[in-house]
Design an enzyme around this catalytic site. Structure first.
Site, short mmCIF file in Angstrom:
data_model
loop_
_atom_site.label_atom_id
_atom_site.label_comp_id
_atom_site.label_asym_id
_atom_site.label_seq_id
_atom_site.Cartn_x
_atom_site.Cartn_y
_atom_site.Cartn_z
N CYS A 186 0.80 -1.22 0.00
CA CYS A 186 0.00 0.00 0.00
C CYS A 186 0.84 1.28 0.00
CB CYS A 186 -0.96 -0.01 1.18
SG CYS A 186 -1.95 -1.50 1.20
N HIS A 243 -9.21 3.91 -1.00
CA HIS A 243 -7.83 3.40 -0.93
C HIS A 243 -7.51 2.55 -2.15
CE1 HIS A 243 -4.11 1.94 0.55
NE2 HIS A 243 -4.53 0.92 1.29
#
Lengths: 135, 386
Positions: free
Chosen positions: B84, B332
């Site tokens: 991420c 996200h």
């Protein structure tokens, strides 16, 4: 300690570790230089950067350091959910992540005494360690 | 090392998209060029974050695909993957190319498409960023990773599920002020607490959503940047690591990589946590925001839950965190997140954040976490040069 004698200072392979799990043993590695234990695989000691290792059998009795109950699992495990995952801390200085057996989900708590209870599936290539209540 | 500045930013709407990663990235890149008021012929390289290209679109080698779709196929283009934190890692590496004098203008960003997959499949693919030997076979998911962190934090500090819920409520409120955010609705504490359990103690509203989207940031040398309309200066940028497996981490209630990266970035900037006016940090789960505020030194160790409850991290509070809505409400798209955080901080430091503007913000910080907290990047930005 009932650890198999180390043939050299080389660290144990993952295969060796998981063969041990299948046989009901937890054998980790310990730095010959400073005594720091590690769960394989580890080439250099993270504490002193030594590379001479010995095998160290651990008793497999520890305490739950953290736990969760997985209710939304990866696709391949839908039939098994909900299931618990625990991180167990051993007095020998290492921790292991695994599943539980014989522990009701609502009985889980930090500090719960547990013992290593063998692999979830001995036929698996990477068998998952399981933990049962310690009485 | 030469000074480097952010000179233009662009972010797509986050959420569900019918367009490919390359199409989304081109939109963000064009917006960044327009924002910087420079031409595409100035771009000397592309540094891009993407995580699940193989699973989402069957695409490896995404760098040149993105450059081609944008219309600049001749520039060197490289994809970065640190889970991420991918586009923040891409940003830091691009920074070095300019700081060293090898380039003057680079395009940095990230792009991701996840909603092409059903949730069961994306849960499985995301878990590839945890350890494949111990964690994936056990059936650990990413909510599970942060649930284990939450459990340890609750046991050590007495952090409560209500305190975690305050983070979700706050970030949803901020998200309503950001037209690019995936969620445009406020939620209540009761809704969070009553939402379906995902991985105890985390519930659905403790978790950020799956998202598609892209973000782009143009960075430039001082010589180029000082001729642009409003450069935002990079004062520090650091990456740190921690043990890959959760069971090898010394203390599950802390994010050691966050603490390490923050120390280095603050030292580079010559600043400390008290000098920071606005923060975009990695709230993939509500507990992640609490642990990060502690690791960045914004609150004392163990004080993250109480700070959220008291509104210290809200817009108008002592240290506003995630004015964009954060990962929780803005969304996200994992490979794009680091670049989108940088875009938000640049917008804040330029004073252009509209209804979510932190008045007088001079110093901002971004924090992006990869995988099992084994990778963390922290960058510090200022409206003024060092």
């Amino acid at each position: 300690m009932s650890a198999p004698a180390a043939v050299s200072g080389a660290p144990p392979t993952l295969k060796e570790f998981f063969d041990g799990v299948r046989a009901g043993r937890l054998v980790v590695q310990r730095c010959r230089g400073c005594g720091e234990p590690a769960v394989p695989p580890r080439a250099l000691c993270s504490a002193c950067h030594g590379r001479e290792w010995e095998r160290a059998a651990i008793r497999g009795e520890g305490e739950v350091a953290s736990f969760t109950v997985i209710r939304v699992p990866p696709g391949r495990l839908v039939a098994e959910a909900p299931y618990a995952i625990v991180v167990v801390r051993f007095p020998e200085g290492v921790s292991l992540l695994g599943r539980t057996t014989g522990i009701p989900l609502e009985a889980l708590r930090v500090g719960l005494p547990v013992r290593f209870a063998g692999p979830a599936d001995p036929a698996a290539e990477l068998p998952v360690v399981t933990f049962a209540p310690r009485v | 090392m030469r000074n480097v500045a952010v000179i233009g930013v662009g972010v797509t709407k986050f959420g569900r998209h019918e367009r490919t990663c390359a199409e989304l990235f081109a939109e963000a890149a064009i917006d960044a060029l327009t924002d910087a008021e420079i031409g595409p012929e100035r771009i000397q390289g592309l540094y891009v974050g993407n995580v699940v290209g193989e699973a989402g679109e069957k695409q490896l080698h995404m760098g040149p695909q993105l450059a081609s779709a944008l219309g600049i196929p001749a520039v060197p283009a490289t994809r970065f993957e640190t889970a991420c934190a991918s586009s923040h890692a891409a940003f830091r590496h691009a920074l070095f190319e300019i700081a060293s004098g090898a380039a003057d203008v680079l395009l940095v960003g990230g792009t991701e498409r996840v909603l092409t997959m059903p949730t069961e499949r994306s849960t499985e693919v995301f878990a590839y960023a945890s350890d494949a030997v111990f964690e994936q076979p056990a059936g650990l998911t990413f909510p599970g990773v942060f649930a284990l962190i939450a459990c340890a934090h609750m046991a050590k500090y007495g952090t409560t599920e209500e305190q975690m819920a305050h983070v979700a409520v706050k970030n949803h409120r901020h998200g309503t002020l950001n037209p690019k955010a995936q969620f445009q609705k406020t939620i209540t504490l009761e809704q969070v607490l009553a939402s379906a359990k995902v991985a105890d103690p985390l519930k659905l509203y403790d978790c950020c959503p799956f998202s598609d989207g892209a973000a782009a940031v143009l960075i430039a040398s001082e010589e180029v940047a000082r001729r642009t309309r409003k450069p935002v200066w990079v004062l520090g940028s650091a990456q740190a690591g921690d043990a890959m497996c959760l069971h090898d981490k010394r203390d599950l209630s802390r994010a050691l990589a966050t603490e390490r990266a923050a120390q280095t970035a603050y030292r580079q900037a010559g600043l400390g946590p008290r000098d920071v006016d606005v923060v975009e940090l990695h709230d993939c789960f509500t507990i992640a925001e609490i642990v990060a505020t502690e690791g960045l030194g914004l609150v004392e160790p163990g004080g993250g839950g109480l700070a959220a409850e008291k509104g210290e991290t809200s817009l108008g509070g002592r240290i506003p965190v995630n004015t964009s809505g954060g990962l929780k409400a803005k969304g996200h798209p994992i490979g794009a997140t680091g670049a989108a955080q940088i875009a938000e901080i640049a917008t804040q430091l330029r004073g252009e954040a509209g209804p979510r503007q932190v008045e007088g913000a001079k110093v901002g910080l971004t924090h992006t976490l990869g995988g099992n907290t084994a990778t963390v990047l922290v960058s510090v930005f200022g409206g003024e040069r060092r």
